[in-house]
Enzyme design. Structure first.
Site, mmCIF file in Angstrom:
data_model
loop_
_atom_site.group_PDB
_atom_site.id
_atom_site.type_symbol
_atom_site.label_atom_id
_atom_site.label_comp_id
_atom_site.label_asym_id
_atom_site.label_seq_id
_atom_site.Cartn_x
_atom_site.Cartn_y
_atom_site.Cartn_z
ATOM 1 N N PRO A 1 49.634 45.322 -5.976
ATOM 2 C CA PRO A 1 48.648 44.694 -6.188
ATOM 3 C C PRO A 1 47.943 42.768 -5.828
ATOM 4 O O PRO A 1 48.612 41.662 -7.026
ATOM 5 C CB PRO A 1 46.912 44.848 -6.830
ATOM 6 N N CYS A 2 47.418 42.191 -5.046
ATOM 7 C CA CYS A 2 47.805 40.762 -4.544
ATOM 8 C C CYS A 2 46.395 40.757 -5.366
ATOM 9 O O CYS A 2 46.447 39.194 -5.437
ATOM 10 C CB CYS A 2 46.844 40.382 -3.134
ATOM 11 N N PRO A 3 45.124 41.052 -5.561
ATOM 12 C CA PRO A 3 44.223 39.596 -6.743
ATOM 13 C C PRO A 3 44.062 39.147 -7.844
ATOM 14 O O PRO A 3 43.284 38.617 -7.768
ATOM 15 C CB PRO A 3 43.084 41.553 -6.951
ATOM 16 N N PRO A 4 44.883 39.728 -8.515
ATOM 17 C CA PRO A 4 45.660 39.283 -9.989
ATOM 18 C C PRO A 4 45.986 37.402 -9.066
ATOM 19 O O PRO A 4 46.211 36.717 -9.793
ATOM 20 C CB PRO A 4 46.613 39.945 -10.670
ATOM 21 N N PHE A 5 46.475 36.985 -8.471
ATOM 22 C CA PHE A 5 47.470 35.942 -7.881
ATOM 23 C C PHE A 5 46.498 35.436 -6.300
ATOM 24 O O PHE A 5 46.705 34.023 -6.265
ATOM 25 C CB PHE A 5 48.845 35.972 -7.638
#
Length: 424
Positions: A86-90
């Site tokens: 998943p991309c949202p953390p970064f």
């Protein structure tokens, strides 16, 4: 000598962009794991013979990495462990919570290398992970892989360099045993960049729209990054305000998607231009009817989300080919010239292993105390930073990494269940 068929386990497989690219590069899927039900249905529809597991990739009830070790596979390790976690953390567009985000699986994925012992690792994420904010996080990942016996590098790749008519920067981590990694070469750009107009012209004129040729000439540029959007916000459009402005300059209406190409000007808001269809967006992600055939299951918004969140198949293909060439020793050994930008505060505290005063740290790194404090706070988003009590000046010690790496008591478990419906 005949090369053996290469096998891959892919986590967070989505709707199959990376999957299809790796298949084209010569990898057979031993297992693909995905959380989203519609994406799982898409994978199973396109590759009914694959073993596709549905659910949280970190749940041992969904799959257990211990069942895919070399010992369990007759002494043969998995050739590639891959995924687009998943991309949202970064994401630059988000809060960049990193290790504090319940969706963060990057560190967990790296830890599975110790169990699986794959010949190669490939993980990809958004450009935000390459920013200074995550220098300590990245160095911790490299430290872990080195401890496991792997050499690794990060590189920012642009999809438009590999035939995809879209900017779409992706930050990729590749790791292998040092002897294999000496043969790994990052793929070179493939040549001429395609534009939105030339890529979609045949689709835009499909219903006889008289201005399709005019549109093609006005859309003579590379697309902004396609964003599938999140379950939390819903809807299907072509991105935030800045992206919509870029689309507008190409005479594309970014406010939603169309069900079909225009027949006449009555089907569009002329000042805005035509909207794209799901099929058109699919082509902008690198899927097309000749080289990368793929059908998506689910309604329009779900299909668009699956496409927009995918790793472009042509980029996955060139990376897969580079990995396969290294594993099969088909390339020359190379000189290592890459140097990871490092977080000097992280390195200083890690190497010291005990408390260091702010004065000593600032002097060592040639930083003003105010800047040191700012960067300590930044590092503290991903690591526990112990601060000595009752001393002047303050002293700091690097503590535990906050990210989920498989701990039974990690806050990720509760947070994941609480927000499961929004995770994509």
């Amino acid at each position: 000598m005949t090369e053996k068929q290469l096998r891959v386990i892919e986590i967070c497989a989505g709707a199959g962009g990376q999957s299809l690219g790796l298949e084209k590069a010569g990898f057979d899927h031993e297992l693909a794991i995905e959380l989203d039900d519609n994406a799982v249905n898409t994978l199973k529809h396109n590759r009914p013979d694959w073993h596709v597991a549905s659910g949280d990739v970190a749940d041992p009830q969904v799959w257990d990495p211990a069942n895919y070790t070399p010992d369990k596979r007759g002494g043969q390790p998995i050739d590639l462990f891959a995924g687009g976690v998943p991309c949202p953390p970064f994401s630059i567009a988000g809060r960049q919570l990193g290790a504090n985000d319940e969706r963060d699986l990057f560190a967990w994925a790296v830890e599975q290398v110790h169990t699986l012992r794959p010949r190669a690792l490939m993980l990809e994420n958004v450009r935000g992970l390459s920013m200074p904010r995550f220098a300590g996080y990245r160095q911790h990942v490299l430290d872990r892989l080195k401890k496991f016996g792997y050499a690794a590098e990060w590189k920012l790749l642009h999809a438009s360099d590999y035939g995809v008519p879209q900017l779409r920067p992706r930050f990729v981590l590749i790791a292998m045993a040092p002897d294999d990694f000496e043969h790994f070469h990052w793929p070179e750009p493939t040549g001429k960049r395609s534009t939105v107009g030339e890529t979609l012209y045949h689709l835009m004129k499909a219903n006889g729209w008289a201005r399709a040729e005019e549109w093609r000439d006005r859309a003579n540029d590379i697309a902004p990054t396609i964003v599938g959007g999140s379950k939390k916000h819903g809807g299907a459009d072509l991105g935030p305000t800045r992206a919509k402005r870029a689309w507008s300059e190409m005479w594309v209406d970014g406010h939603g998607l169309a069900d079909h190409a225009p027949y006449t000007d009555d089907d569009i808001i002329v000042d805005r231009g035509p909207k794209l269809t799901v099929e058109m967006v699919k082509h902008l992600q690198g899927w097309d009817d000749d080289d990368f055939k793929w059908e998506f299951k689910g309604k329009k918004t779900s299909s668009y989300r699956q496409i927009g969140n995918a790793f472009p198949p042509p980029v996955a293909k060139v990376l897969g080919e580079a990995i396969a060439a290294a594993l099969n020793k088909r390339t020359q050994r190379r000189e290592r010239t890459f140097r990871e930008p490092q977080d000097p505060i992280y390195l200083a505290l890690r190497n010291h292993g005990d408390f260091m005063t702010a004065t000593d740290l600032a002097a060592m790194l040639e930083l003003e105390l105010k800047e040191l404090e700012r960067r300590i706070n930044l590092l503290g988003r991903d690591f526990q930073i112990e601060v000595s009590n009752g001393t002047e000046p303050a002293a700091y010690k690097l503590g535990a990494f906050k990210a989920f790496m498989g701990q039974d008591d990690h806050i990720r478990h509760d947070q994941f269940e609480k927000f499961r419906s929004r995770i994509s």
